[in-house]
Design an enzyme around this catalytic site. Structure first.
Site, mmCIF file in Angstrom:
data_model
loop_
_atom_site.group_PDB
_atom_site.id
_atom_site.type_symbol
_atom_site.label_atom_id
_atom_site.label_comp_id
_atom_site.label_asym_id
_atom_site.label_seq_id
_atom_site.Cartn_x
_atom_site.Cartn_y
_atom_site.Cartn_z
ATOM 1 N N GLU A 168 -17.448 -7.693 8.014
ATOM 2 C CA GLU A 168 -18.684 -8.082 8.685
ATOM 3 C C GLU A 168 -18.901 -7.322 9.989
ATOM 4 O O GLU A 168 -19.629 -7.762 10.880
ATOM 5 C CB GLU A 168 -18.674 -9.595 8.950
ATOM 6 C CG GLU A 168 -18.677 -10.421 7.673
ATOM 7 C CD GLU A 168 -18.758 -11.908 7.947
ATOM 8 O OE1 GLU A 168 -19.872 -12.423 8.077
ATOM 9 O OE2 GLU A 168 -17.685 -12.521 8.042
ATOM 10 N N ASN B 253 -17.984 -22.457 9.829
ATOM 11 C CA ASN B 253 -17.969 -21.169 10.522
ATOM 12 C C ASN B 253 -17.810 -21.424 12.024
ATOM 13 O O ASN B 253 -18.659 -22.075 12.640
ATOM 14 C CB ASN B 253 -19.270 -20.404 10.277
ATOM 15 C CG ASN B 253 -19.449 -20.067 8.805
ATOM 16 O OD1 ASN B 253 -18.902 -19.095 8.319
ATOM 17 N ND2 ASN B 253 -20.216 -20.893 8.098
ATOM 18 N N SER C 204 -18.600 -16.241 4.938
ATOM 19 C CA SER C 204 -19.096 -17.165 3.920
ATOM 20 C C SER C 204 -19.728 -16.470 2.721
ATOM 21 O O SER C 204 -19.799 -17.050 1.636
ATOM 22 C CB SER C 204 -20.110 -18.126 4.555
ATOM 23 O OG SER C 204 -21.178 -17.403 5.142
ATOM 24 N N ARG D 113 -21.037 -23.855 12.538
ATOM 25 C CA ARG D 113 -22.065 -24.025 11.513
ATOM 26 C C ARG D 113 -21.370 -24.462 10.236
ATOM 27 O O ARG D 113 -20.485 -23.754 9.740
ATOM 28 C CB ARG D 113 -22.805 -22.706 11.293
ATOM 29 C CG ARG D 113 -24.148 -22.855 10.607
ATOM 30 C CD ARG D 113 -24.684 -21.517 10.130
ATOM 31 N NE ARG D 113 -23.940 -21.046 8.973
ATOM 32 C CZ ARG D 113 -23.412 -19.828 8.881
ATOM 33 N NH1 ARG D 113 -23.529 -18.962 9.865
ATOM 34 N NH2 ARG D 113 -22.743 -19.470 7.787
ATOM 35 N N GLY E 17 -23.190 -16.371 13.154
ATOM 36 C CA GLY E 17 -23.931 -15.162 13.458
ATOM 37 C C GLY E 17 -25.021 -15.393 14.484
ATOM 38 O O GLY E 17 -25.582 -16.479 14.594
ATOM 39 N N TYR F 10 -28.145 -11.233 4.836
ATOM 40 C CA TYR F 10 -28.375 -10.327 5.947
ATOM 41 C C TYR F 10 -29.541 -9.363 5.773
ATOM 42 O O TYR F 10 -29.819 -8.566 6.665
ATOM 43 C CB TYR F 10 -27.082 -9.532 6.226
ATOM 44 C CG TYR F 10 -25.975 -10.422 6.739
ATOM 45 C CD1 TYR F 10 -26.081 -11.058 7.970
ATOM 46 C CD2 TYR F 10 -24.823 -10.646 5.979
ATOM 47 C CE1 TYR F 10 -25.080 -11.889 8.438
ATOM 48 C CE2 TYR F 10 -23.801 -11.470 6.446
ATOM 49 C CZ TYR F 10 -23.945 -12.089 7.673
ATOM 50 O OH TYR F 10 -22.943 -12.906 8.141
ATOM 51 N N ASP G 81 -21.570 -25.196 6.379
ATOM 52 C CA ASP G 81 -22.372 -24.900 5.182
ATOM 53 C C ASP G 81 -22.150 -25.999 4.138
ATOM 54 O O ASP G 81 -20.996 -26.408 3.885
ATOM 55 C CB ASP G 81 -21.987 -23.545 4.596
ATOM 56 C CG ASP G 81 -22.317 -22.399 5.554
ATOM 57 O OD1 ASP G 81 -23.153 -22.617 6.457
ATOM 58 O OD2 ASP G 81 -21.746 -21.301 5.406
#
Length: 793
Positions: free
Chosen positions: A502, A753, A632, A737, A757, A698, A739
């Site tokens: 990433e 996470n 993720s 975060r 991001g 993304y 999910d």
């Protein structure tokens, strides 16, 4: 550090020095070696040398034409050079020693070269366990004041002389003579000043009796026309005088001794005031009873050398000291920090520690000035600490606050059971044990109170503490001024890029954060931590007074979200955004996270961990296959046909570690951020392809992100409650975060996470904005959270 047999077997006779006009000095940066280098240069010899680190003294010698290289490599030595070593150089591992032996060159000790250079001079040698440097400086200053123009060589820099040597054309040379490894036997003194004698340097001498006998032999080398000057108040010095046959003159702080000197001056006792016992006003500039004794010894030796005593006294009493001998580096009454004094001292033996503390109290902490004395101490040598552990504890207990760091070993190997912590356990005053001296400036700056007197004390690399403490205080004053003026500017390093899959996403996050911080008025700097570590290996940005106040973590994936980067920052003692090491590491392990969450009653998909493509999978299709410790959407495959399973596992294994294979829960995918201890609005993730993979996540426009998610109110609230519970159960900090998949009335957690991001398509900023928190404010909240959290810990 030398051993007796080592000296006998490895060093040439002093007479062999005469064959050389060029010399290479190993360890040239120390006070003793730099003095020798400058003496050789002054006498017309070519001088070269090496040392492990640069210093102002090395820079000065280079400006004077001495060629010095930094780093021990063995380069630069030719067959025309004599090689001179400081006693700290290990003969077995030194590249310079190896090179000298290859060329067949003789090796010489620093003391040999010094004795050789002093030929033709009338030498006064100052020796003893304590006080050598100051007494040598006082005597040199006194003879200079009396017009003798002496050569003076001291074991420390004398600020008023610009270094450890004062060149003089007179007949006399005053030399600090070290008893540690019998180095003083290379000198031929006419007068010896013996300040005191205690058990020390027993790693070489073995017993006190051996040390004493060595000093007696040195004294016995005085010619019949010479003298021993010794302190009658010290039992060891008096014992040496008793055992030797040399003409001896004592000194001390008695009225009788004061009367003797007064008679020499042609003054009355009360006018002379030279017993320093309160009967007169003529006392040394340097505080403390021990310095009064040092002055007495210097006056006695100067008188025996023929100096006019009144002129001699002016120089002795006016001597302002050597570097690191009760050296005052900072004295202020700043409105921000109050009255504050910072001192630096070389004391490293219990007797020296006691004398220094007494002198500081006499000068700074008496009468109405009940100032707190903070002693920051570094023991010197394991062997000394082992033998004198109780004595150290007793003398250091005289501080109002002791901060003690780990032992400076020099060349010694650690001794089991010997540690500064043992001293800390025995002292009776308040104490803080700090294993790494590099942490001292920051810690001590936080412990200080207005009015404090702080002294850095010890013979090792503790010398850099006091200057660094001053820098740390200046840093704090600058920050305080910014807060007062409402600017609150922080120096922030935005760590981004990294070495995970990433990386490119992290670059986008880092740039967005960097721009926001600049808009907020912070001094932001982008730092590709992987590039810095692997390309330059340079972490200087993160240490010292110019280090960042905070690291803002914008690195995603492995070696970032898994605790690795957090661990590095913990070692550097730099505050950072996001979760700590443990939470980051656990949350990066998807399988472990799910086990923990399941135990807490949080629903998770059924799954297994595999480490090879042929592993047996007993979970019905459809399946999701992904790396267990990656982002993720990295390496994810949605498996609908059995033929896809093995290639999917192989694909995921390419990212290293293990692979998680789990049931595909079909439903609405949502992500619920938590900021601090507040759950934000859940974000519905609706990829146009129908599957939320790396490309969908993304690529701008590839996924519709709907805030809040199109769910009934009770499911929205339940998802927020689950996200907050997951955040707290995993002991997360900052922003996370979580999910999830919502299937009917069921909510499944997929992962957490810990460094979400922060790009233009990222879920956390979108949710925050929908909650009334713009991007810049989001960044500022994360900054404040990290700074406040660090302050609490």
């Amino acid at each position: 550090m030398r051993k007796r047999q080592e000296i006998i077997e490895n060093f040439a006779a002093t007479a062999e020095l005469t064959q050389f006009r060029e010399f290479f000095l190993v360890g040239i940066g120390g006070a003793g070696m730099s003095a020798l280098a400058r003496m050789l240069k002054h006498r017309g010899y070519k001088v070269f040398g090496t040392d492990s680190t640069a210093s102002p003294m090395i820079e000065r010698m280079q400006e004077e034409g001495i060629s010095i290289q930094i780093g021990h490599t063995g380069e630069g030595i030719t067959d025309q050079m004599g090689v001179i070593l400081t006693d700290a150089i290990d003969l077995d591992s030194s590249p310079e020693v190896c090179r000298a032996r290859e060329l067949g060159l003789p090796l010489f000790r620093r003391s040999q070269a010094l004795g050789w250079l002093l030929q033709g001079k009338r030498v006064i040698a100052v020796t003893g366990t304590h006080g050598k440097t100051t007494t040598t400086g006082m005597l040199g200053a006194g003879l200079t004041s009396a017009g003798f123009d002496p050569l003076v060589i001291v074991g420390a820099n004398i600020p008023s002389w610009g270094g450890p040597v004062r060149e003089g054309d007179g007949d006399w040379a005053v030399v600090e003579a070290c008893e540690a490894y019998d180095a003083f036997h290379d000198l031929r003194p006419e007068i010896v000043v013996l300040t005191n004698l205690e058990a020390d340097h027993l790693d070489y001498h073995g017993t006190y009796e051996n040390l004493r006998d060595s000093v007696v032999r040195f004294v016995e080398s005085i010619p019949p026309t010479g003298f021993l000057v010794y302190c009658s108040e010290d039992r060891g010095a008096a014992e040496v005088a008793e055992l030797s046959s040399v003409a001896a003159f004592s000194y001390g702080l008695s009225v009788e001794w004061g009367r003797q000197i007064a008679n020499k001056l042609g003054l009355s006792l009360s006018t002379a005031g030279l017993n320093f016992a309160g009967l007169g006003d003529k006392k040394p500039t340097l505080p403390g009873r021990h310095n009064a004794l040092n002055a007495c010894g210097a006056l006695m030796a100067g008188g025996l050398a023929g100096a006019e005593m009144i002129r001699m006294m002016a120089g002795v009493l006016g001597f302002t000291g050597a570097e690191r001998r009760l050296e005052r580096l900072f004295d202020s009454n700043h409105p921000e920090v109050g009255e504050l004094t910072i001192l630096d001292d070389y004391a490293h033996h219990p007797s020296e520690v006691a004398a220094t503390i007494q002198a500081i109290r006499e000068r700074y902490c008496q009468g109405d000035r009940k100032r707190r004395l903070v002693v920051v101490f570094q023991p010197h040598l394991y062997s000394r600490t082992e033998k004198l552990l109780s004595e150290f504890a007793e003398t250091l207990s005289a501080a109002d606050l002791l901060v003690i760091t780990d032992i400076y070993p020099a060349r010694e190997a650690p001794i089991p059971g010997v540690s500064s912590a043992r001293i800390a356990e025995k002292v009776t005053c308040p104490v803080r044990y700090v294993p790494s001296r590099h942490l001292l400036p920051k810690l001590v700056s936080r412990l200080l109170k207005p009015g404090d007197v702080v002294v850095g004390m010890g013979a090792g690399n503790i010398a850099d503490f006091a200057p660094k403490l001053i820098n740390e205080l200046n840093r704090g004053l600058v920050h305080s001024k910014q807060v007062t003026e409402g600017r609150q500017q922080l120096r922030i390093a935005v760590l981004y890029a990294g070495d995970s899959s990433e990386r490119e996403v992290s670059i986008l996050s880092g740039r967005a954060i960097h721009q926001a911080l600049l808009r907020l008025g912070h001094a932001s700097r982008l730092v590709d931590v992987t590039e810095r570590l692997l390309s330059k290996g340079d972490l200087s940005l993160f240490v010292g007074p110019d280090r960042p106040d905070l690291a803002f973590l914008a690195v995603h994936g492995t070696n970032a979200e898994d605790g690795a980067l957090q661990g590095l920052l913990e070692l550097l003692h730099i505050p950072y955004t996001g979760s700590g090491i443990q939470a980051s590491s656990i949350c990066m392990d998807k399988s472990l996270t799910k086990r923990i969450l399941k135990e807490q009653g949080i629903r998770v998909p059924l799954g297994v961990i595999v480490d090879h493509a042929e592993a047996e999978i007993n979970i019905p299709l459809p399946l999701v296959v992904k790396p267990n410790a990656e982002g993720s959407t990295v390496g994810v495959t949605f498996v609908h046909d059995p033929i896809q399973l093995r290639p999917a596992i192989t694909k995921a294994l390419a990212y290293g570690g293990k692979v998680i294979v789990e049931e595909m829960v079909v439903g609405m995918e949502i992500s619920t951020p938590v900021l601090g201890h507040t759950a934000l609005l859940p974000v519905e993730i609706a990829p146009t392809s129908g599957q939320y993979d790396f490309e969908s996540k993304y690529t701008p426009g590839a996924t519709e992100e709907i805030v809040p998610a199109r769910l009934p109110e009770h499911l929205l609230e339940e998802s927020r409650a689950i996200a907050l519970k997951a955040h707290e159960v995993m002991n997360c900090e900052g922003a996370t975060r979580t999910d999830m998949i919502v299937r009917g009335e069921e909510i499944f957690v997929l992962e957490i996470n810990t460094l979400p991001g922060m790009t233009g398509t990222s879920l956390l900023p979108n949710s925050a904005l929908a909650s009334g928190i713009p991007f810049d404010e989001l960044c500022q909240r994360l900054v404040v959270d990290a700074i406040e959290r660090y302050a609490r810990t």
